[in-house]
Enzyme design. Structure first.
Site, PDB file in Angstrom:
ATOM      1  N   ASP A 117       0.774  -1.232   0.000  1.00  0.00           N
ATOM      2  CA  ASP A 117       0.000   0.000   0.000  1.00  0.00           C
ATOM      3  C   ASP A 117       0.808   1.287   0.000  1.00  0.00           C
ATOM      4  OD1 ASP A 117      -2.585  -1.185   0.008  1.00  0.00           O
ATOM      5  OD2 ASP A 117      -2.337  -1.680   2.129  1.00  0.00           O
ATOM      6  N   ASP A 179      -5.496  -4.814  -6.417  1.00  0.00           N
ATOM      7  CA  ASP A 179      -5.278  -3.444  -5.946  1.00  0.00           C
ATOM      8  C   ASP A 179      -3.831  -2.997  -6.160  1.00  0.00           C
ATOM      9  OD1 ASP A 179      -7.106  -5.157  -4.528  1.00  0.00           O
ATOM     10  OD2 ASP A 179      -7.516  -3.572  -3.085  1.00  0.00           O
ATOM     11  N   GLY A 237      -6.411 -18.592  -8.122  1.00  0.00           N
ATOM     12  CA  GLY A 237      -7.002 -17.280  -7.939  1.00  0.00           C
ATOM     13  C   GLY A 237      -8.136 -17.385  -6.938  1.00  0.00           C
ATOM     14  N   THR A 239     -10.649 -15.007  -3.756  1.00  0.00           N
ATOM     15  CA  THR A 239     -11.125 -13.689  -3.348  1.00  0.00           C
ATOM     16  C   THR A 239     -10.893 -13.492  -1.861  1.00  0.00           C
ATOM     17  OG1 THR A 239     -12.929 -12.092  -3.613  1.00  0.00           O
ATOM     18  CG2 THR A 239     -13.518 -14.256  -2.704  1.00  0.00           C
ATOM     19  N   ARG A 251     -14.964  -3.351  -7.162  1.00  0.00           N
ATOM     20  CA  ARG A 251     -13.835  -2.437  -6.971  1.00  0.00           C
ATOM     21  C   ARG A 251     -12.545  -3.038  -7.506  1.00  0.00           C
ATOM     22  NH1 ARG A 251     -14.078  -1.561  -1.823  1.00  0.00           N
ATOM     23  NH2 ARG A 251     -12.065  -2.242  -1.017  1.00  0.00           N
ATOM     24  N   TRP A 255      -9.990  -1.227 -10.055  1.00  0.00           N
ATOM     25  CA  TRP A 255      -8.542  -1.064  -9.891  1.00  0.00           C
ATOM     26  C   TRP A 255      -7.803  -1.514 -11.149  1.00  0.00           C
ATOM     27  CZ3 TRP A 255      -8.460   2.197  -6.365  1.00  0.00           C
ATOM     28  CH2 TRP A 255      -8.853   2.017  -5.038  1.00  0.00           C
TER      29      TRP A 255
END
Length: 406
Positions: A117, A179, A237, A239, A251, A255
């Protein structure tokens, strides 16, 4: 330089054509003024960046902000909003407020990166601040942040580790969330502003690897891609914030649209532009009539009141406005521009504006639905990208005016 000149000419041409095609306009200045008024209300309750926390979210049934601390992934958005208001108004009051809050972010750049982040935290705050003021303290902080983020890159995998804490907690040896595409901008910026070339190369490799493994055949994305730390092989993959491992979390797809559009801007590599269009088309093809997505495109029984996610719409609107300037085919450019404008119109309506009921700009965003966190809430990143989209739209209108007078 040649690439940037071509982009500029293409964007001016496309914007000129697009703006002639679209007679329907809402008042962008009125809505930016609204954001300014709401931000003033927030400053009135937290008057100084040296006091209290940083605005983060307002629950659906609440009026007051919940605050966060410097270093949290959302802590850069409020100072970023203040910088955008300063840029738009040139009022020194906003500059002082932005500097106060940005100063709180600087110590974070001296820490070892705890997650991916760092880009969110620093580019919105220090990045906008440096762009507008040239403050070398901000530049040094950004370069430190980029170097810190680079430690999370795994060359065997070709991506950045997103959540170190999830390695043991979820048994995700090397996890990369979609993200993370947003944080690549910090690396590109650093490589252009005194950082090492390897930062640019890492960002490109991350984008390529993510493009190869983190998307399904229909160009919807997994929230999390899990890789083997040693071999680099893609495992699965999954979530974390979406409905299911195979659903399209709104969202997350936003991204991806924004991230790949930005990567094209930074690299000029057509494969990234083409991919940005494909992930954008996957998102747009499944939108409800009002163009504001439900929190997950595969959420069941939408008629019973599944929450919308204004944050995804704001992120996407901003991304599509930029994407429309890179696409040279008239029909496609018109389409992206038109969809973004319609999204902004809806977000600017009474259905999504907070108005006098809250201090935020927007209502109806979703943070973490599976955990019941920030559901149908006002969230600071929704406000940030809404204001960014409004300012981008205003600049496109100004380009139209320039073209009209040529």
């Amino acid at each position: 330089m040649k690439h940037k000149t071509i982009l500029l000419l293409a964007s001016l041409f496309v914007v000129g054509i697009a703006c002639k095609q679209f007679d329907r306009e809402f008042s962008v200045n009125t809505n930016i003024d609204y954001c300014e008024a709401q931000a003033l209300r927030t400053l009135a309750i937290v008057p100084s960046g040296s006091e209290g926390g940083i605005p983060n979210s307002i629950d659906g049934d609440d009026v007051n902000w919940h605050f966060t601390s410097p270093g949290s992934w959302t802590s850069g958005f409020w100072p970023g909003i203040l910088w955008y208001l300063y840029e738009n108004t040139k009022d020194n009051m906003w500059k002082v407020a932005a500097e106060n809050y940005t100063q709180k972010i600087l110590p974070v750049t001296h820490r070892k990166a705890r997650s991916h982040d760092m880009g969110f935290i620093t580019m919105c705050s220090l990045g906008n601040g440096y762009r507008l003021t040239g403050n070398t303290e901000y530049k040094e902080g950004l370069l430190r942040a980029a170097d810190s983020l680079s430690i999370l890159f795994n060359p065997e995998v070709g991506t950045f580790l997103s959540w170190p804490g999830m390695v043991k907690k979820e048994n995700w040896p090397h996890n990369t969330i979609i993200d993370n595409m947003m944080n690549l901008e910090l690396l590109f910026w650093a490589a252009r502003n005194g950082g090492e070339r390897r930062l640019y190369d890492m960002a490109c490799e991350h984008a390529d690897t993510t493009m190869k493994y983190q998307f399904r055949k229909d160009y919807s994305c997994y929230h999390v891609a899990v890789y083997d730390t040693i071999t680099g092989h893609f495992i699965k993959g999954v979530t974390h914030q979406g409905l299911s491992d195979n659903s399209m979390w709104a969202r997350g797809q936003a991204w991806a649209i924004y991230g790949y559009t930005m990567v094209y801007r930074e690299t000029g590599e057509v494969r990234f532009l083409n991919f940005a269009r494909k992930v954008a088309d996957a998102y747009l093809s499944r939108l409800p009539e009002d163009l504001i997505p439900y929190w997950d495109f595969d959420a069941p029984d939408l008629s019973s009141g599944e929450p919308k996610d204004a944050s995804a719409a704001a992120i996407t609107a901003s991304a599509l406005l930029e994407l429309s300037t890179y696409v040279t085919e008239r029909d496609s450019s018109h389409y992206y521009y038109d969809q973004a404008e319609k999204m902004l119109e809806m977000l600017s309506s009474s259905a999504y504006k907070a108005g006098d009921t809250k201090y935020a700009f927007l209502l109806h965003s979703v943070g973490h639905m599976p955990r019941g966190g920030e559901v149908d809430a006002s969230i600071i990143y929704a406000d940030y990208y809404y204001l960014e989209a409004l300012i981008r739209f205003k600049r496109l209108q100004e380009k139209r005016s320039i073209l009209a007078n040529l």
